[in-house]
Scaffold this active site. Structure first.
Site, PDB file in Angstrom:
ATOM      1  N   ASP A 103       0.855  -1.195   0.000  1.00 58.49           N
ATOM      2  CA  ASP A 103       0.000   0.000   0.000  1.00 58.49           C
ATOM      3  C   ASP A 103       0.893   1.247   0.000  1.00 58.49           C
ATOM      4  OD1 ASP A 103      -1.948   1.897   0.399  1.00 58.49           O
ATOM      5  OD2 ASP A 103      -2.745   1.074   2.244  1.00 58.49           O
ATOM      6  N   VAL A 153      -9.703  -2.854   1.509  1.00 55.17           N
ATOM      7  CA  VAL A 153     -10.152  -4.235   1.255  1.00 55.17           C
ATOM      8  C   VAL A 153      -9.798  -5.149   2.424  1.00 55.17           C
ATOM      9  CG1 VAL A 153     -10.142  -4.129  -1.266  1.00 55.17           C
ATOM     10  CG2 VAL A 153      -8.003  -4.673  -0.063  1.00 55.17           C
TER      11      VAL A 153
END
Ligand code: PRP
Length: 180
Positions: A103, A153
């Site tokens: 990320d 998510v």
């Protein structure tokens, strides 16, 4: 758990196909290397690593580190903590780090630098999910399963406050779950 998922973005079938594809590629790329170490970063790596390793047709050593960057909530703290270190020397070894997601890039950047500093011969990263729009520092994993947009998510290893890791797919969590 399923009622909290707004949309499934990577299905079980897609995950299986990605594991086969990545496993074959790694097998090809590492066939002449001597016993690479497949290094899982706990806890998110668990389902992906256990599926992926079945498709790596090489003598790999399996090791773990427990590294934490998210301390609850839906965003990265950027503060990387090593809660459990690898149990073997990485000196002169080929390392393949196995991750569920990249990320901000901070976790992988920190771990890759550390392993290089310790004398690893090579360090590469295989990640199921890549979220390039989340990057705060430049980082490019060598092996990427699938690129996803900047959404939060869960599932298949990824958690929200330690839950949802055991979903067999990756899905977007409903905002109502964390907007309470
Ligand atoms: C998640 C994930 C990566 C990291 C990626 O782990 O498994 O290790 O965050 O985020 P970054 O690119 O922003 O650094 P987390 O710290 O949540 O720990 P966990 O694997 O135990 O869930």
């Amino acid at each position: 758990m399923k009622k909290d998922i707004k949309e499934v973005i990577v299905t079980e079938k897609q995950i299986k196909d990605l594991c086969v594809k990545l496993g074959k590629q790694i097998t090809l790329d590492y066939k002449d290397k001597e016993n690479p170490i497949l290094l899982g970063l706990l806890k998110g790596c668990i389902p992906f690593m256990s599926d992926l390793m079945k498709y790596i047709d090489l003598p790999v050593e399996v090791e773990f580190m427990d590294v934490k960057s998210y301390h609850g909530g839906i965003s990265s703290s950027g503060d990387i903590k090593i809660r459990m270190d690898i149990n073997t020397s990485v000196y002169n070894r080929d390392i393949i780090i196995c991750e569920d997601i990249v990320d901000t890039g901070k976790t992988l950047d920190t771990v890759v630098r550390l392993l290089r500093h310790r004398g690893a011969k090579s360090v590469e990263v295989v990640t199921l999910l890549d979220k390039p729009e989340g990057r705060l520092i430049p980082f490019t994993p060598k092996y990427i399963g699938i690129t996803i947009p900047k959404v939060f998510v869960v599932g298949y290893g990824l958690d929200y406050n330690e839950f949802y890791r055991n979903l067999p797919y990756v899905g977007i969590l409903k905002e109502s779950v964390y907007d309470k």
